[in-house]
Design a protein around this motif. Structure first.
Motif, short mmCIF file in Angstrom:
data_model
loop_
_atom_site.label_atom_id
_atom_site.label_comp_id
_atom_site.label_asym_id
_atom_site.label_seq_id
_atom_site.Cartn_x
_atom_site.Cartn_y
_atom_site.Cartn_z
N TYR A 1 39.91 46.03 42.15
CA TYR A 1 40.00 46.44 43.47
C TYR A 1 41.19 46.94 43.92
CZ TYR A 1 34.91 46.40 44.84
OH TYR A 1 33.84 46.70 44.96
N PRO B 1 41.38 41.40 42.61
CA PRO B 1 41.80 42.29 43.59
C PRO B 1 43.40 42.39 43.32
CG PRO B 1 41.74 39.96 44.30
CD PRO B 1 41.12 39.93 42.77
N TYR C 1 47.23 44.78 44.18
CA TYR C 1 48.14 45.79 45.08
C TYR C 1 49.56 45.62 44.19
CZ TYR C 1 51.45 46.93 48.76
OH TYR C 1 52.46 47.58 49.48
N LYS D 1 44.37 40.22 50.70
CA LYS D 1 43.44 39.93 49.83
C LYS D 1 42.22 39.58 50.30
CE LYS D 1 43.53 36.68 46.06
NZ LYS D 1 44.18 35.85 45.43
N GLN E 1 43.88 46.77 54.06
CA GLN E 1 45.00 45.84 53.38
C GLN E 1 44.63 44.54 53.48
OE1 GLN E 1 47.26 47.76 51.83
NE2 GLN E 1 47.76 46.04 50.85
N ASN F 1 40.28 41.08 52.94
CA ASN F 1 39.49 42.32 53.18
C ASN F 1 38.82 42.66 51.70
OD1 ASN F 1 39.82 42.30 55.69
ND2 ASN F 1 41.85 43.40 55.51
N VAL F 2 39.71 42.51 50.46
CA VAL F 2 39.32 42.99 49.31
C VAL F 2 38.18 42.02 48.80
CG1 VAL F 2 40.20 43.51 46.81
CG2 VAL F 2 41.54 43.84 48.63
N ASN G 1 44.07 47.91 46.27
CA ASN G 1 44.37 47.56 47.66
C ASN G 1 45.39 48.50 48.27
OD1 ASN G 1 44.78 44.72 50.00
ND2 ASN G 1 43.54 46.79 50.11
N GLU H 1 39.84 49.76 47.88
CA GLU H 1 39.58 49.04 49.18
C GLU H 1 40.79 49.58 50.20
OE1 GLU H 1 38.92 47.44 52.39
OE2 GLU H 1 37.23 47.14 50.84
#
Length: 313
Positions: free
Chosen positions: A41, A14, A16, A68, A66, A70-71, A43, A63
Motif C-alpha cells: 500500500y 505499508p 512511504y 501508517k 497519510q 490509516n494505511v 502512502n 492510500e
C-alpha cells in the motif's frame, strides 16, 4: 505454512518512499511464503516505490490518507485472508520468520508479535532515544495491564482473520502498533511473542519516524487508552488524590477551630470541601465508566465469536 497448505495468507507492507528496499522485501517474502498474496500500500510516495513493488509481482494499492495507521485501517478493511503478516518495507524485519508466525496463527493465536528487543534491536538500532522510548512504553503498559509483553511497538506481526476484522484502528500514525498491543491485552486475546533478528535500515534508506513527535503521539495514545480501558484506576486515582488533599486541608481548618473556636480561613475551607466533592465525583465517574468498559469487552467477545463462526461457514 507446513501445518495448513490450504490457508490463504496475505502479506501487508505499508510503504512511504521505500524505493531503496521495497524490491528486496517483496522478493524475500515471495521466497518465504511462495503461495501468499503480497500487498504493497503506497502512502503518497514521491519516489518509485509503487513501480518497483509492482515490477516484483506485488499487488500495489494506493492510500491517500497519510499515516501508517490509516494505511493499516485500509488494509484490514479491504483484504480477506485466513492469516495476515504485517511488516515494513524498509528491510529491517527478516522474511524467513514469517512461516513460523503463520503457523502460530493457524494453531489458534490471535496475534503473533515479532519480538525485536530480545535479540539484536539494541545493538542494531543506532537511535538511543528510540531505545529509551521502547523501554518506557513497555514498562508503562505491562505495569498497567499486569502483562509481560517484551516488544510493544514492533511492526512485524501476524494476525488471524477474526482479529483483523474486529480490531478498530483509531490511530493515524506510527502509534498504531502500541494501540494494537493495548487492545489485545485489554480484551485478553491470545498473544504469542516470537524473537526475530532485527537489522537497522540499509545505507540510503531514511527513517520516517520523528523521535520527539511520534514519541509524544505514542504517549498520548497510551494516556487515551488507559482512560478508556482502565477508567477506574485513572479517574479513581485522580479522585483519591484530590480527596486526600481536600481532607488534609479540612483537617488543618478543623485544628484551628479546635484551638481558637473560630474559622479564620473560610477560603481554605471552601476550597477543601470542593476538592473532596470533586474527588468523590471523579471516583463515581470511574466506577460508572468501568462498568461500561466491561460491557464493551463483553460485546467484543460476542462480536469476535460471530466473525469466527461466519468465517468457518
Amino acid at each position: 505454512m507446513s501445518k495448513n497448505l490450504n490457508a490463504s495468507v496475505a502479506v501487508l507492507l505499508p510503504c512511504y518512499n521505500e524505493e531503496v528496499t521495497i524490491g528486496k522485501v517483496v522478493r524475500d517474502f515471495k521466497t518465504a511464503l511462495p503461495s501468499a498474496d503480497i500487498y504493497v500500500y503506497d502512502n503518497n510516495s514521491t519516489d518509485r516505490t509503487a513501480e518497483i513493488a509492482a515490477g516484483e509481482g506485488a499487488i500495489v494499492r494506493k492510500e491517500p490518507r497519510q499515516g501508517k495507521g490509516n494505511v493499516i485501517r485500509a488494509m484490514f478493511e479491504d483484504i480477506d485472508a485466513d492469516v495476515y503478516v504485517m511488516a515494513d518495507g524498509d528491510d529491517t524485519y527478516p522474511a524467513d520468520a514469517a512461516p513460523a508466525m503463520v503457523d502460530k496463527v493457524l494453531e489458534g493465536y490471535d496475534m503473533v508479535i515479532g519480538d525485536r528487543l530480545s535479540s539484536t534491536y539494541f545493538q542494531e538500532n543506532k537511535r538511543p532515544f528510540h531505545n529509551f522510548g521502547n523501554r518506557l512504553v513497555r514498562g508503562s503498559i505491562n505495569g498497567l495491564f499486569h502483562a509481560n509483553v517484551t516488544d510493544i511497538m514492533t511492526g512485524y506481526r501476524a494476525f488471524s482473520f477474526t482479529f483483523v476484522k474486529t480490531y478498530p484502528v483509531l490511530s493515524r500514525g506510527f502509534e498504531v502498533e502500541t494501540e494494537m498491543t493495548i487492545h489485545s491485552l485489554n480484551n485478553n486475546l491470545r498473544l504469542y511473542e516470537m524473537p526475530i533478528q532485527y537489522r537497522d535500515r540499509p545505507e540510503g534508506s531514511v527513517s520516517k519516524l520523528d523521535t520527539v513527535g511520534d514519541g509524544i503521539k505514542v504517549m498520548g495514545t497510551i494516556f487515551r487508552m488507559i482512560r478508556e480501558y482502565k477508567p477506574l484506576p485513572f479517574f479513581g486515582g485522580i479522585g483519591c488524590v484530590l480527596g486526600i488533599i481536600g481532607v488534609v486541608l479540612c483537617g488543618t481548618v478543623t485544628v484551628d477551630f479546635w484551638n481558637t473556636g473560630m474559622v479564620a480561613r473560610f477560603p481554605t475551607l471552601i476550597g477543601a470541601v470542593m476538592l473532596v466533592i470533586a474527588g468523590l465525583l471523579l471516583f463515581v465517574t470511574g466506577v460508572v465508566l468501568d462498568v461500561m468498559a466491561k460491557n464493551d469487552r463483553k460485546a467484543f467477545i460476542v462480536e469476535s465469536n460471530s466473525f469466527a463462526m461466519l468465517r468457518r461457514r
